[in-house]
Design a protein around this motif. Structure first.
Motif, short mmCIF file in Angstrom:
data_model
loop_
_atom_site.label_atom_id
_atom_site.label_comp_id
_atom_site.label_asym_id
_atom_site.label_seq_id
_atom_site.Cartn_x
_atom_site.Cartn_y
_atom_site.Cartn_z
N LYS A 130 9.17 -19.51 -7.18
CA LYS A 130 10.52 -19.69 -6.66
C LYS A 130 11.49 -18.69 -7.27
N GLU A 131 11.22 -18.26 -8.50
CA GLU A 131 12.13 -17.38 -9.22
C GLU A 131 11.80 -15.90 -9.10
N HIS A 132 10.52 -15.57 -8.95
CA HIS A 132 10.10 -14.17 -8.97
C HIS A 132 9.05 -13.91 -7.90
N TYR A 133 9.04 -12.68 -7.44
CA TYR A 133 7.93 -12.27 -6.59
C TYR A 133 7.15 -11.18 -7.31
N TYR A 134 5.87 -11.26 -7.18
CA TYR A 134 4.97 -10.28 -7.78
C TYR A 134 4.29 -9.53 -6.64
N THR A 135 4.25 -8.22 -6.76
CA THR A 135 3.65 -7.39 -5.73
C THR A 135 2.56 -6.52 -6.35
N MET A 136 1.37 -6.57 -5.79
CA MET A 136 0.31 -5.67 -6.21
C MET A 136 0.55 -4.35 -5.47
N VAL A 137 0.89 -3.32 -6.21
CA VAL A 137 1.15 -2.01 -5.63
C VAL A 137 -0.16 -1.25 -5.67
N ILE A 138 -0.66 -0.91 -4.49
CA ILE A 138 -1.97 -0.28 -4.36
C ILE A 138 -1.76 1.20 -4.05
N ASP A 139 -2.15 2.01 -5.01
CA ASP A 139 -1.97 3.45 -4.94
C ASP A 139 -3.10 4.08 -5.73
N LYS A 140 -2.94 5.33 -6.19
CA LYS A 140 -3.96 5.95 -7.03
C LYS A 140 -4.24 5.07 -8.24
N GLU A 141 -3.19 4.49 -8.78
CA GLU A 141 -3.30 3.46 -9.81
C GLU A 141 -2.85 2.16 -9.17
N ILE A 142 -3.52 1.09 -9.49
CA ILE A 142 -3.20 -0.22 -8.92
C ILE A 142 -2.56 -1.05 -10.02
N ASN A 143 -1.34 -1.53 -9.74
CA ASN A 143 -0.67 -2.34 -10.76
C ASN A 143 0.20 -3.42 -10.14
N LEU A 144 0.40 -4.48 -10.90
CA LEU A 144 1.22 -5.60 -10.48
C LEU A 144 2.65 -5.36 -10.98
N ARG A 145 3.60 -5.52 -10.09
CA ARG A 145 5.00 -5.34 -10.46
C ARG A 145 5.78 -6.62 -10.13
N GLU A 146 6.68 -6.94 -11.02
CA GLU A 146 7.51 -8.13 -10.84
C GLU A 146 8.89 -7.71 -10.34
N ASP A 147 9.29 -8.25 -9.19
CA ASP A 147 10.63 -7.99 -8.63
C ASP A 147 10.96 -6.49 -8.60
N PHE A 200 0.87 -1.18 0.00
CA PHE A 200 0.00 0.00 0.00
C PHE A 200 0.90 1.22 0.00
N THR A 201 0.87 2.01 -1.07
CA THR A 201 1.78 3.15 -1.22
C THR A 201 1.07 4.49 -1.38
N TYR A 202 -0.21 4.52 -1.15
CA TYR A 202 -1.02 5.73 -1.36
C TYR A 202 -0.62 6.83 -0.38
N ASN A 203 -0.28 8.01 -0.91
CA ASN A 203 -0.03 9.18 -0.08
C ASN A 203 -1.35 9.87 0.19
N PHE A 204 -1.71 9.99 1.44
CA PHE A 204 -2.99 10.58 1.81
C PHE A 204 -3.02 12.07 1.48
N PRO A 205 -4.19 12.60 1.14
CA PRO A 205 -4.28 13.99 0.69
C PRO A 205 -4.16 15.03 1.81
N VAL A 206 -3.94 14.63 3.03
CA VAL A 206 -3.75 15.58 4.12
C VAL A 206 -2.40 16.25 3.94
N GLU A 207 -2.41 17.53 3.72
CA GLU A 207 -1.20 18.31 3.46
C GLU A 207 -0.40 17.76 2.28
N GLU A 208 -1.03 16.93 1.46
CA GLU A 208 -0.42 16.40 0.24
C GLU A 208 0.87 15.61 0.47
N ARG A 209 1.07 15.11 1.69
CA ARG A 209 2.34 14.42 1.90
C ARG A 209 2.32 13.35 2.98
N ILE A 210 1.20 12.96 3.47
CA ILE A 210 1.15 11.94 4.50
C ILE A 210 1.33 10.58 3.84
N THR A 211 2.45 9.94 4.11
CA THR A 211 2.72 8.63 3.52
C THR A 211 2.04 7.54 4.35
#
Length: 135
Positions: free
Chosen positions: A102-119, A32-43
Motif C-alpha cells: 500500500k505504501e510502496h511499489y517495487y519494479t523489477m527493471v530488466i536491462d543489461k543488469e536486472i535490479n529491483l527499484r523502489e518507487d 523492460f528497458t533494454y536498448n537493442f544493439p541495432v544501431e546502438e539506439r533502438i529502445t
C-alpha cells in the motif's frame, strides 16, 4: 511520454489499487528497458520483450544478441516458469522481487543488469500526471 501515458501510469494505478484492496495477494511490476544493439539506439517498444517471454528470441533478429540476449532469455524463462508454478516470479536469475504494498511499489527493471527499484519513478509520474493527459 506516450508510453508513460499509455502503460506505466495505468500499471501503477492498478498495482496500488490491488495492494490496497487485497494486501495478502502479491502484485509484481516489471519494466523492460533494454536498448537493442541495432544501431546502438533502438529502445524497447510495447511487446518487445515477448520473444524472451516465449523463449524464442533467436527467431527475432533484433533480440538475438549474443551476450545480453542469452541473459535476458534465461531471466525471462526462469521468471515465467516460477510465476506459472507458484504465483511468485522470484528465481535464481534475478535479485529478490518484492511485491507491491500500500505504501510502496517495487519494479523489477530488466536491462543489461536486472535490479529491483523502489518507487524509482515516483517523481516523474507525479510530474507526468500534472502536465499530461492520459492518451
Amino acid at each position: 511520454m506516450y508510453l508513460d501515458s499509455a502503460f506505466r501510469r495505468p500499471a501503477l494505478e492498478a498495482a496500488y489499487k490491488k495492494a490496497r484492496k487485497s494486501p495478502n495477494e502479491n502484485t509484481y511490476l516489471a519494466m523492460f528497458t533494454y536498448n537493442f544493439p541495432v544501431e546502438e539506439r533502438i529502445t524497447p517498444w510495447h511487446g518487445s520483450d515477448l520473444p524472451y517471454i516465449f523463449f524464442n528470441a533467436q527467431k527475432a533478429p533484433v533480440c538475438n544478441e549474443a551476450v545480453y540476449g542469452e541473459k535476458l532469455s534465461a531471466a525471462y524463462k526462469a521468471m515465467m516458469l516460477s510465476y506459472i508454478r507458484t504465483g511468485n516470479p522470484n528465481n535464481e536469475c534475478m535479485p529478490e522481487w518484492k511485491s507491491c504494498t500500500k505504501e510502496h511499489y517495487y519494479t523489477m527493471v530488466i536491462d543489461k543488469e536486472i535490479n529491483l527499484r523502489e518507487d524509482h519513478d515516483k517523481e516523474l509520474i507525479k510530474l507526468h500526471t500534472k502536465y499530461f493527459e492520459r492518451l
